[in-house]
Write a protein that holds these residues in place. Structure first.
Motif, PDB file in Angstrom:
ATOM      1  N   SER A 243       0.848  -1.192   0.000  1.00 39.99           N
ATOM      2  CA  SER A 243       0.000   0.000   0.000  1.00 39.99           C
ATOM      3  C   SER A 243       0.875   1.231   0.000  1.00 39.99           C
ATOM      4  O   SER A 243       2.044   1.175   0.411  1.00 39.99           O
ATOM      5  CB  SER A 243      -0.942   0.009   1.205  1.00 39.99           C
ATOM      6  OG  SER A 243      -0.222   0.220   2.397  1.00 39.99           O
ATOM      7  N   SER A 244       0.292   2.314  -0.482  1.00 40.76           N
ATOM      8  CA  SER A 244       1.045   3.560  -0.588  1.00 40.76           C
ATOM      9  C   SER A 244       0.172   4.720  -0.148  1.00 40.76           C
ATOM     10  O   SER A 244      -0.915   4.933  -0.692  1.00 40.76           O
ATOM     11  CB  SER A 244       1.498   3.744  -2.045  1.00 40.76           C
ATOM     12  OG  SER A 244       2.024   5.041  -2.234  1.00 40.76           O
ATOM     13  N   GLY A 245       0.626   5.448   0.855  1.00 43.27           N
ATOM     14  CA  GLY A 245      -0.050   6.662   1.290  1.00 43.27           C
ATOM     15  C   GLY A 245       0.805   7.850   0.882  1.00 43.27           C
ATOM     16  O   GLY A 245       1.974   7.925   1.270  1.00 43.27           O
ATOM     17  N   ARG A 256       6.340  20.585  -5.081  1.00 46.32           N
ATOM     18  CA  ARG A 256       6.893  21.455  -4.032  1.00 46.32           C
ATOM     19  C   ARG A 256       7.193  20.661  -2.759  1.00 46.32           C
ATOM     20  O   ARG A 256       8.157  20.905  -2.047  1.00 46.32           O
ATOM     21  CB  ARG A 256       5.881  22.576  -3.741  1.00 46.32           C
ATOM     22  CG  ARG A 256       6.169  23.415  -2.499  1.00 46.32           C
ATOM     23  CD  ARG A 256       5.355  24.705  -2.495  1.00 46.32           C
ATOM     24  NE  ARG A 256       3.917  24.489  -2.596  1.00 46.32           N
ATOM     25  CZ  ARG A 256       3.114  24.232  -1.559  1.00 46.32           C
ATOM     26  NH1 ARG A 256       3.596  24.125  -0.335  1.00 46.32           N
ATOM     27  NH2 ARG A 256       1.816  24.063  -1.738  1.00 46.32           N
ATOM     28  N   ASP A 257       6.346  19.718  -2.444  1.00 46.85           N
ATOM     29  CA  ASP A 257       6.552  18.915  -1.229  1.00 46.85           C
ATOM     30  C   ASP A 257       5.891  17.555  -1.447  1.00 46.85           C
ATOM     31  O   ASP A 257       4.892  17.464  -2.174  1.00 46.85           O
ATOM     32  CB  ASP A 257       5.932  19.621  -0.014  1.00 46.85           C
ATOM     33  CG  ASP A 257       6.588  19.190   1.300  1.00 46.85           C
ATOM     34  OD1 ASP A 257       7.346  18.191   1.289  1.00 46.85           O
ATOM     35  OD2 ASP A 257       6.334  19.840   2.326  1.00 46.85           O
ATOM     36  N   ALA A 258       6.446  16.542  -0.824  1.00 47.27           N
ATOM     37  CA  ALA A 258       5.888  15.193  -1.007  1.00 47.27           C
ATOM     38  C   ALA A 258       6.161  14.323   0.206  1.00 47.27           C
ATOM     39  O   ALA A 258       7.202  14.440   0.860  1.00 47.27           O
ATOM     40  CB  ALA A 258       6.487  14.548  -2.252  1.00 47.27           C
ATOM     41  N   ARG A 259       5.197  13.498   0.511  1.00 48.02           N
ATOM     42  CA  ARG A 259       5.353  12.484   1.570  1.00 48.02           C
ATOM     43  C   ARG A 259       4.917  11.144   0.989  1.00 48.02           C
ATOM     44  O   ARG A 259       3.900  11.070   0.301  1.00 48.02           O
ATOM     45  CB  ARG A 259       4.452  12.804   2.763  1.00 48.02           C
ATOM     46  CG  ARG A 259       4.662  14.172   3.370  1.00 48.02           C
ATOM     47  CD  ARG A 259       5.834  14.163   4.345  1.00 48.02           C
ATOM     48  NE  ARG A 259       6.049  15.493   4.880  1.00 48.02           N
ATOM     49  CZ  ARG A 259       5.342  16.020   5.879  1.00 48.02           C
ATOM     50  NH1 ARG A 259       4.355  15.341   6.424  1.00 48.02           N
ATOM     51  NH2 ARG A 259       5.625  17.230   6.329  1.00 48.02           N
ATOM     52  N   ILE A 260       5.683  10.133   1.305  1.00 41.67           N
ATOM     53  CA  ILE A 260       5.333   8.776   0.867  1.00 41.67           C
ATOM     54  C   ILE A 260       5.522   7.830   2.053  1.00 41.67           C
ATOM     55  O   ILE A 260       6.585   7.824   2.678  1.00 41.67           O
ATOM     56  CB  ILE A 260       6.237   8.284  -0.284  1.00 41.67           C
ATOM     57  CG1 ILE A 260       6.191   9.240  -1.482  1.00 41.67           C
ATOM     58  CG2 ILE A 260       5.852   6.861  -0.707  1.00 41.67           C
ATOM     59  CD1 ILE A 260       7.218   8.920  -2.566  1.00 41.67           C
ATOM     60  N   ALA A 261       4.485   7.055   2.353  1.00 38.66           N
ATOM     61  CA  ALA A 261       4.636   5.988   3.350  1.00 38.66           C
ATOM     62  C   ALA A 261       4.034   4.714   2.770  1.00 38.66           C
ATOM     63  O   ALA A 261       3.073   4.759   1.989  1.00 38.66           O
ATOM     64  CB  ALA A 261       3.966   6.361   4.667  1.00 38.66           C
ATOM     65  N   LEU A 262       4.616   3.591   3.165  1.00 40.85           N
ATOM     66  CA  LEU A 262       4.237   2.311   2.563  1.00 40.85           C
ATOM     67  C   LEU A 262       3.743   1.324   3.611  1.00 40.85           C
ATOM     68  O   LEU A 262       4.240   1.283   4.739  1.00 40.85           O
ATOM     69  CB  LEU A 262       5.453   1.711   1.842  1.00 40.85           C
ATOM     70  CG  LEU A 262       6.090   2.606   0.774  1.00 40.85           C
ATOM     71  CD1 LEU A 262       7.404   2.013   0.295  1.00 40.85           C
ATOM     72  CD2 LEU A 262       5.130   2.812  -0.390  1.00 40.85           C
TER      73      LEU A 262
END
Lengths: 329, 166
Positions: A243-245, A256-262
């Motif tokens: 899964s990817s949030g 400009r900004d990014a967050r990735i959690a798995l």
């Protein structure tokens, strides 16, 4: 079910006092605890009921953060207007987890504390360093397809952290507020769950008798959009294979900004910081997303049956980023 | 809730009060008694079924204060003062509840073991403003209720045909 003492606490301090060491368990929703007590994997001698504590509020703080009481149910949190509007990744993650009736029962604090779904942990007899330190890991070299990780594993344990909610919280950024015999403290969400390393039996940063009282979400990133994509063996009511949030803010077509959690791929809710850094300043294109996805799995270790999780997880990142940056009518 | 003199291994049973299917019931339970076991084994309300006993099948679903939960994963002692509705509490004045009639009309079961849980989730789903009314939304919202006979198509039809009647 084994016999245990029961105490219902009417205040946080009373709950902490009633919780007498390792042989005690707090019970909120009970969806993890009672499941595991029935199969004798958890063996509390005393159960302290925290359902009577005043921890049911979701409160917008002056600094833009959102303070969530530990007893707020997964259902109530998923449909809370502020969560729906400003933390879509969290609402979507919550609604992708478990079932309607379990979400009604499961709580915010309990979800953070849920245990792994590894069948060798749950069967009570196989080698499992988490259940019985030093006994080995039957999952390594065993059936390690669906609930086993490729990131953050060790030679002692490869079980995935099962939560969807926690993946969203890892992406958003949060603090876990806890109260123990020595008072209150806060733990950064990303430090709360521990890598298995050499001691997979130690799963979290709580000290003995400490109780989670709140989770405080960071303020949303200005102008960002977020989403949660969960891939699994069936369309509903199943743990993630990957899964990817993601949370993304763009200026024009530039990130400009990014967050990735798995989820489904890591031994803890997995924040992919290097992949995030690779996106910032880049155009919001499939090429950028693919590059970030590759970076996210750079150090991955596949096991006999779960190597597919690496391309699956990468595709989850690309697709969720594509969705979060797509032009809206 | 108050402790009584009854003891098992030195641990006392507790006295709790439930509002069960509209009736006030005072019962004594041990701390480890699940709500499901209280309903079936002590109160003999056997309409609620034990399937997996681990929250995976939904056969034991009941309403607690208007919300559907898995009764196998809740301790009875945690429900002192709560309002509980089981499948036995669905009908009123001898008339079948609309969801019960719909399950009959749509032939929404074969063996019937999951049916009570299906209907308890269904009535919750139909009364929840945040759950959509499309077939897909209902399938998703009811995915925690397993039917080994595979009567899902007719279960969905029964739920949808009850919409607006509850």
């Amino acid at each position: 079910m084994r016999n245990f003492e029961y105490q219902k606490a009417d205040s946080v301090n009373a709950a902490v006092t009633a919780h007498a060491g390792q042989a005690s368990s707090f019970v909120a929703g009970g969806t993890t605890l009672l499941d595991l007590v029935k199969i004798d994997i958890m063996q509390p001698e005393r159960v302290v009921d925290v359902n009577g504590l005043p921890l049911y509020d979701v409160e917008a703080l002056d600094d833009g953060r959102l303070k969530i009481g530990a007893m707020v149910s997964n259902t109530d949190l998923a449909y809370h207007p502020t969560v729906v509007e400003k933390y879509a990744v969290l609402s979507e993650a919550l609604l992708s987890g478990a079932s309607t009736s379990l979400r009604n029962k499961a709580t915010t604090g309990g979800n953070v504390m849920q245990r792994v779904r590894c069948p060798y942990f749950r069967d009570g007899v196989s080698a499992c360093n988490k259940r019985e330190p030093g006994s080995g890991c039957a999952a390594i070299g065993g059936h390690n397809r669906s609930v086993h990780a490729v990131l953050g594993t060790s030679e002692q344990c490869i079980a995935t952290h099962p939560s969807d909610m926690c993946v969203a919280m890892a992406a958003i950024g949060a603090k876990v507020l806890v109260t123990g015999p020595n008072g209150e403290r806060e733990i950064d969400f990303l430090d709360f769950h521990l890598l298995p390393g050499d001691s997979p039996e130690k799963e979290h940063a709580l000290d003995v008798d400490e109780l989670i009282t709140h989770v405080v979400l960071d303020a949303p990133i200005e102008g960002s959009r977020s989403t949660y994509l969960k891939l699994r063996d069936r369309a509903s009511y199943q743990f993630a294979l990957a899964s990817s949030g993601v949370i993304v803010a763009t200026e024009g077509n530039t990130i400009r900004d990014a967050r990735i959690a798995l989820g489904g791929v890591g031994t803890k809710p997995w924040r992919a910081r290097e992949a995030e850094q690779a996106l910032i300043g880049e155009p919001a294109t499939e090429q950028s997303f693919k590059k970030a996805a590759e970076i996210a799995f750079k150090g991955a270790t596949p096991y006999e049956h779960n190597a597919f999780k690496i391309p699956l997880g990468q595709q989850a990142i690309v697709r969720s980023l594509t969705h979060a940056t797509a032009a809206r009518a | 809730m108050s402790e009584t003199s009854t003891a098992a291994g030195g641990i006392s049973a507790c006295s709790i009060t439930l509002q069960l299917n509209g009736q006030r019931r005072e019962v004594e339970v041990y701390p480890w008694t699940t709500l499901l076991d209280l309903l079936r084994e002590q109160l003999h309300l056997t309409g609620t079924k034990k399937g997996c006993d681990h929250g995976q099948c939904g056969a034991c679903n009941v309403h607690v204060n208007g919300t559907v939960i898995n009764s196998c994963l809740s301790l009875a002692v945690m429900h002192d003062g709560d309002e509980i509705t089981t499948v036995e509490g669905l009908s009123e004045n001898g008339e079948l509840h609309p969801i019960q009639q719909a399950f009959l009309d749509e032939d929404a079961y074969q063996c019937g073991y999951c049916t009570a849980g299906q209907m308890m989730t269904a009535t919750y789903v139909l009364n929840s403003s945040h759950i959509g009314d499309s077939d897909d939304a209902v399938r998703e919202a009811m995915s925690g209720n397993i039917c080994r006979c595979g009567a899902y198509k007719n279960i969905l039809a029964a739920v949808q045909s009850t919409r607006g009647k509850v």
